[in-house]
Design a protein around this motif. Structure first.
Motif, PDB file in Angstrom:
ATOM      1  N   VAL A   6       0.841  -1.198   0.000  1.00  0.00           N
ATOM      2  CA  VAL A   6       0.000   0.000   0.000  1.00  0.00           C
ATOM      3  C   VAL A   6       0.879   1.253   0.000  1.00  0.00           C
ATOM      4  CG1 VAL A   6      -1.755   1.315   1.245  1.00  0.00           C
ATOM      5  CG2 VAL A   6      -1.853  -1.197   1.218  1.00  0.00           C
ATOM      6  N   LEU A   7       0.552   2.179  -0.887  1.00  0.00           N
ATOM      7  CA  LEU A   7       1.212   3.480  -0.928  1.00  0.00           C
ATOM      8  C   LEU A   7       0.216   4.539  -0.474  1.00  0.00           C
ATOM      9  CD1 LEU A   7       3.538   5.406  -1.684  1.00  0.00           C
ATOM     10  CD2 LEU A   7       2.622   5.435  -4.032  1.00  0.00           C
ATOM     11  N   PHE A   8       0.587   5.316   0.553  1.00  0.00           N
ATOM     12  CA  PHE A   8      -0.287   6.375   1.069  1.00  0.00           C
ATOM     13  C   PHE A   8       0.263   7.721   0.615  1.00  0.00           C
ATOM     14  CE2 PHE A   8      -2.133   9.386   4.000  1.00  0.00           C
ATOM     15  CZ  PHE A   8      -3.392   8.868   4.275  1.00  0.00           C
ATOM     16  N   LEU A   9      -0.498   8.431  -0.222  1.00  0.00           N
ATOM     17  CA  LEU A   9      -0.121   9.745  -0.727  1.00  0.00           C
ATOM     18  C   LEU A   9      -0.930  10.808   0.009  1.00  0.00           C
ATOM     19  CD1 LEU A   9       1.185  11.760  -2.655  1.00  0.00           C
ATOM     20  CD2 LEU A   9      -0.516  11.110  -4.387  1.00  0.00           C
ATOM     21  N   ASN A  10      -0.249  11.594   0.817  1.00  0.00           N
ATOM     22  CA  ASN A  10      -0.905  12.605   1.647  1.00  0.00           C
ATOM     23  C   ASN A  10      -0.872  13.968   0.950  1.00  0.00           C
ATOM     24  OD1 ASN A  10      -1.922  14.250   3.611  1.00  0.00           O
ATOM     25  ND2 ASN A  10      -0.438  13.707   5.184  1.00  0.00           N
ATOM     26  N   GLN A  11      -2.038  14.410   0.505  1.00  0.00           N
ATOM     27  CA  GLN A  11      -2.176  15.726  -0.108  1.00  0.00           C
ATOM     28  C   GLN A  11      -2.993  16.631   0.818  1.00  0.00           C
ATOM     29  OE1 GLN A  11      -0.917  16.782  -3.647  1.00  0.00           O
ATOM     30  NE2 GLN A  11       0.405  15.481  -2.391  1.00  0.00           N
ATOM     31  N   SER A  12      -2.473  16.784   2.015  1.00  0.00           N
ATOM     32  CA  SER A  12      -3.114  17.617   3.037  1.00  0.00           C
ATOM     33  C   SER A  12      -2.133  18.667   3.528  1.00  0.00           C
ATOM     34  CB  SER A  12      -3.571  16.746   4.214  1.00  0.00           C
ATOM     35  OG  SER A  12      -3.933  17.556   5.312  1.00  0.00           O
ATOM     36  N   SER A  13      -2.651  19.840   3.821  1.00  0.00           N
ATOM     37  CA  SER A  13      -1.818  20.912   4.356  1.00  0.00           C
ATOM     38  C   SER A  13      -1.494  20.696   5.821  1.00  0.00           C
ATOM     39  CB  SER A  13      -2.523  22.258   4.184  1.00  0.00           C
ATOM     40  OG  SER A  13      -3.740  22.278   4.940  1.00  0.00           O
ATOM     41  N   GLY A  14      -2.174  19.767   6.454  1.00  0.00           N
ATOM     42  CA  GLY A  14      -1.969  19.492   7.871  1.00  0.00           C
ATOM     43  C   GLY A  14      -2.815  20.354   8.772  1.00  0.00           C
ATOM     44  N   GLU A  15      -3.624  21.209   8.156  1.00  0.00           N
ATOM     45  CA  GLU A  15      -4.452  22.111   8.952  1.00  0.00           C
ATOM     46  C   GLU A  15      -5.941  21.846   8.770  1.00  0.00           C
ATOM     47  OE1 GLU A  15      -3.308  25.996   7.767  1.00  0.00           O
ATOM     48  OE2 GLU A  15      -1.261  25.838   8.552  1.00  0.00           O
ATOM     49  N   ASP A  16      -6.292  20.775   8.033  1.00  0.00           N
ATOM     50  CA  ASP A  16      -7.707  20.506   7.799  1.00  0.00           C
ATOM     51  C   ASP A  16      -8.356  19.898   9.029  1.00  0.00           C
ATOM     52  OD1 ASP A  16      -7.544  17.431   7.427  1.00  0.00           O
ATOM     53  OD2 ASP A  16      -6.055  18.226   6.008  1.00  0.00           O
ATOM     54  N   THR A  17      -9.662  19.859   9.004  1.00  0.00           N
ATOM     55  CA  THR A  17     -10.454  19.417  10.161  1.00  0.00           C
ATOM     56  C   THR A  17     -10.118  18.003  10.581  1.00  0.00           C
ATOM     57  OG1 THR A  17     -12.258  20.806   9.328  1.00  0.00           O
ATOM     58  CG2 THR A  17     -12.800  19.187  11.033  1.00  0.00           C
ATOM     59  N   PHE A  18      -9.772  17.147   9.618  1.00  0.00           N
ATOM     60  CA  PHE A  18      -9.571  15.730   9.910  1.00  0.00           C
ATOM     61  C   PHE A  18      -8.092  15.334   9.940  1.00  0.00           C
ATOM     62  CE2 PHE A  18     -13.747  16.088   7.802  1.00  0.00           C
ATOM     63  CZ  PHE A  18     -14.552  15.589   8.817  1.00  0.00           C
ATOM     64  N   ALA A  19      -7.219  16.278  10.268  1.00  0.00           N
ATOM     65  CA  ALA A  19      -5.782  16.005  10.276  1.00  0.00           C
ATOM     66  C   ALA A  19      -5.434  14.835  11.183  1.00  0.00           C
ATOM     67  CB  ALA A  19      -5.014  17.261  10.703  1.00  0.00           C
ATOM     68  N   GLN A  20      -6.083  14.741  12.344  1.00  0.00           N
ATOM     69  CA  GLN A  20      -5.789  13.659  13.273  1.00  0.00           C
ATOM     70  C   GLN A  20      -6.205  12.305  12.707  1.00  0.00           C
ATOM     71  OE1 GLN A  20      -4.022  13.802  16.134  1.00  0.00           O
ATOM     72  NE2 GLN A  20      -4.162  11.573  16.090  1.00  0.00           N
ATOM     73  N   VAL A  21      -7.210  12.319  11.844  1.00  0.00           N
ATOM     74  CA  VAL A  21      -7.687  11.078  11.233  1.00  0.00           C
ATOM     75  C   VAL A  21      -6.576  10.442  10.401  1.00  0.00           C
ATOM     76  CG1 VAL A  21      -9.380  10.047   9.667  1.00  0.00           C
ATOM     77  CG2 VAL A  21     -10.071  11.889  11.199  1.00  0.00           C
TER      78      VAL A  21
END
Length: 341
Positions: A6-21
């Motif tokens: 499995v490859l996990f590609l994180n395209q999040s700024s780290g500031e979104d509501t579900f960052a902890q998810v």
């Protein structure tokens, strides 16, 4: 069993509501001994790593909601990535979320929205991986049959695939060829595995004389799930199963498959197992696999006979050409000889 890559590609700024998810998902994935996990935050790096993975999981926040198109387009252009599963997690909530999810599903991508149920995500990863491996196995099987140089090789490759495929497997099997060009239709054994198998179905003057095989011919796939279950016994008798035959009393689960070419049965394949419930008629993945398998096998058999007949015709033409050439040469020599006289 091989682990799912499995490859996990994180395209999040780290500031979104579900960052902890994201952290929770990664932690849970790492705890599973059924898969290996690699991570990246770069689309460019992800493209380079895709070929070495089985499933891609892409997390998108609000600002990157359409970024999945880049990966999907890239995968569409590469034959090597045809069997890569793709999961997109939309880590945001807004009005066009339904539109994004719908578009992804139409492109055979599996969309998730937050909050995430990890058990469902894990089940999806396994299901996607299984589906992709199933598709790949059929393509590889078709390729193997195209490379076969004899009918015996085609039959052996088919049995090898059925015996070791995780969806199927068998303890006993038979493949018989159906003669559709002469009436009544007859079927002849091509192969029995193991060779010590003694059956009563070695030859039928007409496949319609065998009630069960006639049903297979009509329905393409027939599965007798638990032959000795009381609730099924009368139905199987009606279908043509013979409980009083010594040669069938050890069989607890049975498959009959009609391998068809352009709608006509080319061969009948039977698979036997001594474990009740080994083959389940409710297993749609199994039924779909058998239908596709039968079509590939039938095409390979037909292709073999077409090539063989072409070879025979070519040989006859070459022989006729040789004979004509000899006749012409003889005629010329005779003419020259006559002129000399």
């Amino acid at each position: 069993m091989d682990k799912i890559r499995v490859l996990f590609l994180n395209q999040s700024s780290g500031e979104d509501t579900f960052a902890q998810v994201i952290e929770n998902i990664l932690s849970n994935l790492k705890s599973l001994d059924t898969l290996t996990l690699s991570e990246t935050v770069s689309i460019k790096e992800a493209k380079e790593k895709l070929v070495d993975n089985d499933v891609l999981i892409m997390w998108l926040d609000r600002d990157n909601s359409d970024a999945w198109h880049q990966l999907d387009d890239f995968m569409e252009e590469s034959e090597k990535l045809y069997y890569l599963g793709f999961i997109v997690i939309f880590g945001f909530q807004r009005e066009n979320l339904l539109e994004n999810a719908t578009e992804a599903m139409l492109r055979t991508i599996y969309p998730f929205v937050c909050p995430i149920d990890f058990d469902v995500l894990h089940a999806s990863i396994k299901a996607i991986d299984s589906k992709m491996k199933y598709k790949k196995s059929l393509v590889n099987f078709k390729k193997d049959l195209l490379e076969a140089d004899s009918l015996n090789s085609i039959v052996n490759k088919a049995l090898e695939q059925l015996k070791h495929h995780p969806l199927v497997g068998y303890q006993e099997a038979s493949i018989s060829l159906v003669d559709r060009k002469n009436k009544p239709n007859k079927r002849y054994f091509l192969k029995i595995d193991p060779s010590s198998l003694h059956g009563d179905r070695s030859l039928q003057k007409n496949i319609q004389d065998d009630k069960l095989i006639a049903k297979v011919d009509q329905d393409t796939v027939v599965i007798l799930e638990s032959i000795y279950a009381d609730k099924s016994r009368q139905q199987f008798i009606d279908w043509g199963w013979e409980y009083d035959k010594p040669s069938t009393q050890h069989i607890k689960s049975w498959i009959g498959l009609a391998a068809k070419y352009q709608g006509d049965t080319v061969a009948i394949i039977t698979l036997h197992h001594q474990i009740a419930g080994q083959y389940k008629k409710s297993n749609q993945k199994l039924v779909s696999f058998l239908r596709e398998f039968g079509e590939i096998f039938a095409n390979a058999v037909e292709d073999f006979f077409i090539k063989r007949n072409q070879s025979v015709v070519k040989e006859i033409i070459n022989k006729i050409a040789d004979d004509l050439n000899i006749a012409v040469c003889s005629s010329v020599r005779y003419k020259n000889f006559a002129e000399m006289i």
